[in-house]
Scaffold this active site. Structure first.
Site, mmCIF file in Angstrom:
data_model
loop_
_atom_site.group_PDB
_atom_site.id
_atom_site.type_symbol
_atom_site.label_atom_id
_atom_site.label_comp_id
_atom_site.label_asym_id
_atom_site.label_seq_id
_atom_site.Cartn_x
_atom_site.Cartn_y
_atom_site.Cartn_z
ATOM 1 N N SER A 17 -11.655 60.071 -10.580
ATOM 2 C CA SER A 17 -12.753 60.972 -10.944
ATOM 3 C C SER A 17 -12.864 62.129 -10.208
ATOM 4 O O SER A 17 -12.537 62.135 -8.974
ATOM 5 C CB SER A 17 -14.096 60.099 -10.695
ATOM 6 O OG SER A 17 -15.140 61.108 -11.061
ATOM 7 N N ALA A 20 -17.722 64.335 -7.560
ATOM 8 C CA ALA A 20 -18.168 63.679 -6.141
ATOM 9 C C ALA A 20 -19.216 62.576 -6.079
ATOM 10 O O ALA A 20 -19.040 61.552 -5.329
ATOM 11 C CB ALA A 20 -18.378 64.808 -5.324
ATOM 12 N N ASP A 78 -15.617 54.746 -17.377
ATOM 13 C CA ASP A 78 -15.894 55.845 -18.628
ATOM 14 C C ASP A 78 -17.402 55.117 -19.260
ATOM 15 O O ASP A 78 -17.475 53.789 -19.321
ATOM 16 C CB ASP A 78 -14.997 55.833 -19.498
ATOM 17 C CG ASP A 78 -15.196 56.957 -20.523
ATOM 18 O OD1 ASP A 78 -15.441 57.905 -20.121
ATOM 19 O OD2 ASP A 78 -15.228 56.826 -21.752
ATOM 20 N N GLY A 160 -28.705 61.947 -16.948
ATOM 21 C CA GLY A 160 -28.322 62.017 -18.315
ATOM 22 C C GLY A 160 -29.597 61.468 -19.051
ATOM 23 O O GLY A 160 -30.552 62.087 -19.323
ATOM 24 N N ASP A 162 -31.164 58.732 -18.872
ATOM 25 C CA ASP A 162 -32.134 58.147 -18.493
ATOM 26 C C ASP A 162 -33.697 58.068 -18.891
ATOM 27 O O ASP A 162 -34.350 56.995 -19.156
ATOM 28 C CB ASP A 162 -32.131 58.032 -16.941
ATOM 29 C CG ASP A 162 -30.725 57.083 -16.324
ATOM 30 O OD1 ASP A 162 -30.392 56.228 -16.980
ATOM 31 O OD2 ASP A 162 -30.647 57.299 -15.342
ATOM 32 N N LYS A 182 -33.073 50.229 -11.106
ATOM 33 C CA LYS A 182 -31.988 50.651 -12.208
ATOM 34 C C LYS A 182 -30.677 49.842 -11.823
ATOM 35 O O LYS A 182 -30.024 49.148 -12.237
ATOM 36 C CB LYS A 182 -31.946 52.085 -12.330
ATOM 37 C CG LYS A 182 -30.800 52.314 -13.315
ATOM 38 C CD LYS A 182 -30.480 53.820 -13.467
ATOM 39 C CE LYS A 182 -29.066 53.945 -14.311
ATOM 40 N NZ LYS A 182 -28.741 55.352 -14.344
#
Ligand code: IMP
Length: 202
Positions: A17, A20, A78, A160, A162, A182
């Site tokens: 990825s 970071a 992913d 995102g 959430d 979470k």
């Protein structure tokens, strides 16, 4: 090659990825296994285009590309949000629905508009993890968390989608949850638990 001969992995493991934050989170999760995590970004490995139509396909593509380029085992993930009434969309396009500026307010709005008045608000967060060794040998693990979508978005935690996702069994969104709560139930936690179990079984 099956999972039995893929693990254990010792020494260096590439985290495939260039994000970071994601690399740090994955390195923390892998710490108990005693591997040295190195990011694909640090090695300046090319970032392959995510051309597959499934989470597993894209995770495998990224892990395989990094493993072959670096000559070391690699791990890739992913993930995304799959909405039942939208035929699984945004799915593997979850990041792309936010556009080039990664505007998730816009992405959430798109999801809400696409849903319109549909009564089915069911959605699933999915996380696929793939581990590949150079040239051959790979394993995949998939974790999910089911819930329903709400509108308007609620909460400042997470990222995102959430703020519009209420996991089953809860009344609050992922955006309103403490990160620790979470992380105990998320699709990513679920996929990593499967990976760690397979790794430790060898
Ligand atoms: P990836 O980095 O290509 O796997 O893209 C994953 C995308 O899916 C992210 O940019 C988010 O939009 C979405 N996503 C994945 N996991 C989560 C999560 O835990 N919460 C909110 N959105 C998520």
């Amino acid at each position: 090659m099956g999972q039995k001969s893929l693990f254990p992995i010792s020494g260096k493991l590439i985290i495939a990825s260039h994000n970071a934050g994601k690399v740090q989170e994955i390195a923390d999760l892998l710490r108990p296994l005693g591997v040295t995590a190195i990011s694909a970004g640090d090695l300046a490995l090319p970032e392959p285009e995510e051309t597959e139509r499934t989470f597993i396909g894209n995770a495998l593509l990224k892990a395989r590309a990094a493993a072959d380029a670096a000559g070391l085992p690699a791990l890739a993930d992913d993930s995304g949000l799959s909405v039942e009434a939208l035929g699984g969309n945004p799915g593997v396009y979850s990041a792309r629905w936010a556009g080039p500026t990664k505007d998730f307010r816009l992405a959430m709005q798109k999801v809400n508009e696409a849903l319109g008045t549909a009564s089915n608000r069911a959605a699933t967060f999915v996380c696929a993890l793939a581990v590949a060794r150079p040239r051959n040998g790979e394993a995949i693990f998939e974790g999910t968390v089911q819930g329903r979508l709400t509108w308007p978005p609620r909460g400042r935690h997470g990222f995102g989608y959430d703020p519009i996702f209420v996991p089953d069994g809860f009344k609050i969104t992922f955006g309103e949850m403490e990160p620790r709560q979470k992380h105990a139930i998320s699709h990513r936690a679920n996929a990593f638990a499967k990976l760690l179990a397979a790794w430790r079984a060898t």
